[in-house]
Scaffold this active site. Structure first.
Site, PDB file in Angstrom:
ATOM      1  N   ARG A 222       0.692  -1.290   0.103  1.00 12.01           N
ATOM      2  CA  ARG A 222       0.212  -0.013  -0.067  1.00 12.01           C
ATOM      3  C   ARG A 222       0.756   1.362  -0.028  1.00 12.01           C
ATOM      4  NH1 ARG A 222      -4.982   1.880   2.471  1.00 12.01           N
ATOM      5  NH2 ARG A 222      -4.856   3.874   3.042  1.00 12.01           N
ATOM      6  N   SER A 297      -9.601   2.463  -4.428  1.00 17.61           N
ATOM      7  CA  SER A 297     -10.664   1.463  -4.411  1.00 17.61           C
ATOM      8  C   SER A 297     -10.316   0.576  -3.005  1.00 17.61           C
ATOM      9  CB  SER A 297     -10.227   0.383  -5.538  1.00 17.61           C
ATOM     10  OG  SER A 297      -8.816  -0.335  -5.410  1.00 17.61           O
ATOM     11  N   TYR A 298     -11.371   0.265  -2.391  1.00 19.75           N
ATOM     12  CA  TYR A 298     -12.479  -0.310  -3.335  1.00 19.75           C
ATOM     13  C   TYR A 298     -13.678   0.175  -2.039  1.00 19.75           C
ATOM     14  CZ  TYR A 298     -12.449  -4.145   0.159  1.00 19.75           C
ATOM     15  OH  TYR A 298     -12.281  -5.072   1.286  1.00 19.75           O
ATOM     16  N   GLU A 372     -14.040   5.806  -3.757  1.00 17.41           N
ATOM     17  CA  GLU A 372     -13.858   4.523  -3.541  1.00 17.41           C
ATOM     18  C   GLU A 372     -14.442   3.735  -4.825  1.00 17.41           C
ATOM     19  OE1 GLU A 372     -11.432   2.999  -1.776  1.00 17.41           O
ATOM     20  OE2 GLU A 372     -10.990   4.718  -0.340  1.00 17.41           O
TER      21      GLU A 372
END
Length: 407
Positions: A222, A297-298, A372
């Site tokens: 991430r 996302s998401y 998102e």
């Protein structure tokens, strides 16, 4: 002018090294991803996540909500036994197999910036080639820009596009947006009107080092790839690193090993500095900054400030919420996909040091949103490639509504 970026997924080279350590590629074979209905079992779910050292995809579990849990292969039996009396659904029976499907990248033929691009995922270098080819196809209305470099020296590359008349003279969204705006410009009067009214700046990959790491080493990475003194863990979360409400408790982690580690100090990630300098430069220019959208996302959400607080509301909140409701209605009208709206903190979770809050209150763009994209829990972060195009089409419909209804 309008600025849109994708917050996708930076090690520092110090002196001379005699050896290069290459991290072993993360293996998710046999991992399950499970959506668990928390209900009134919050304590039990929290304890289970802690005992089995599980990670989640959608934040900390909350009562009467859902939590998406990643279960390593060697913990599946324990997890299944402990949750036998809870409602759950399988998002990925074998996460490794799901990841393998999306990494079957087709070769990109130079010069082929067409709609076939959106049929699959692509390596980082091909993204740069696509943007360059797209701009070359529409040289009168676009240019490639680089606003600075990542920690490892990769350019943070975007595309600037505009209508007739001089660029950079009008008040300033993903690759599909750029492709749709430019390819439809000659034949669509609505698109012409928008491009003649605004300059657009789109940055599909704002964390190139982290993006490449997801494709070479750990698909679920991430952060950027920044080291932290005193820790062996790498990475700062760029969207917890902006210099506004950075240290607000509850909205980020102080643990360098956590995926939402905010950094040692505000804006200590070079990518954050580059992006903040760019939006502030635009806002200080004669153009001003009309709209900023940060796409992730998401969860299928279209959200407004603020992330740092669940009680503080932005001054023109009523206008924000009305616009957001119009956006999700336009999205739903395409394929029936349902998005929810609301301020970031009460809608998804608390986020401190975010780009959206910074751009709203420090840069003072007229509008600042975050979205998102697909989906709501069938696939989560590992979305099948056949959903790229419909996700872009519906998001573009929402964007066009927003652009047509700004003051």
């Amino acid at each position: 002018m309008l600025v849109m970026k994708l917050q996708l997924l930076a090690p520092l080279v110090i002196g001379l090294v005699s050896a290069v350590v290459v991290p072993r590629k993360a293996n998710y074979d046999g991992y399950k991803v499970v959506r668990l209905e928390v209900g009134d079992n919050l304590s039990q779910v929290k304890n289970l996540i802690q005992e089995l050292s599980l990670s989640t995809w959608n934040g900390s579990p909350k009562a009467n909500s859902e939590v998406d849990v990643v279960v390593p292969a060697d913990q599946v039996a324990s997890f299944d036994s402990s949750t036998a009396d809870m409602d759950s659904s399988i998002m990925h029976q074998n996460l490794g197999a799901s990841i393998a499907k999306e990494t079957d990248y087709p070769p990109y033929a130079s010069g082929s910036a067409n709609s076939s691009w959106f049929n699959s995922y692509h390596p980082y270098a091909d993204h740069l080639s696509f943007l360059n080819d797209l701009s070359k196809s529409y040289p009168a209305n676009s240019e490639i820009i680089s606003i600075g470099s990542s920690l490892q020296g990769r350019p943070i590359t975007g595309i600037h596009f505009y209508g007739t008349g001089l660029k950079n003279t009008k008040p300033a969204v993903t690759e599909y947006f750029a492709y749709s705006f430019l390819s439809d410009f000659a034949s669509n009067t609505d698109i012409q009107n928008l491009l003649n009214k605004y300059d657009f700046y789109i940055f599909p990959i704002v964390n190139p080092d982290g993006f490449i790491y997801t494709q070479t080493s750990d698909r679920l990475w991430r952060k950027n790839r920044q080291p932290t003194s005193g820790s062996t863990c790498l990475g700062h979360d760029i969207n917890r690193n902006w210099n506004y409400q950075w240290a607000t408790p509850g909205g980020s982690s102080t643990d360098p090993c956590a995926p939402d580690f905010r950094g040692i100090s505000a804006a200590d990630a070079p990518e954050t500095v580059v992006l903040a300098n760019f939006v502030n430069k635009l806002a200080a220019s004669t153009q001003k900054l009309k709209l900023f959208i940060d796409y992730h996302s998401y969860s299928q959400l279209f959200m407004t400030p603020y992330g740092y607080s669940c009680s503080v509301v932005i001054a023109n909140n009523n206008e924000y919420q009305n616009l957001a409701r119009g956006v999700v209605a336009a999205i739903k009208a395409v394929y029936g996909t349902v998005f929810k709206t609301g301020p970031i903190c009460p809608t998804i979770y608390q986020v401190s040091g975010s780009s959206v809050d910074y751009v709203a209150d420090v840069t003072k763009a007229q509008y600042s949103f975050t979205s998102e994209l697909r989906d709501t829990g069938n696939y989560g972060f590992v979305l099948p490639a056949n959903q790229i195009l419909p996700s872009g089409v519906e998001a573009f419909a929402g964007l066009k509504y927003l652009l047509s209804n700004l003051r």
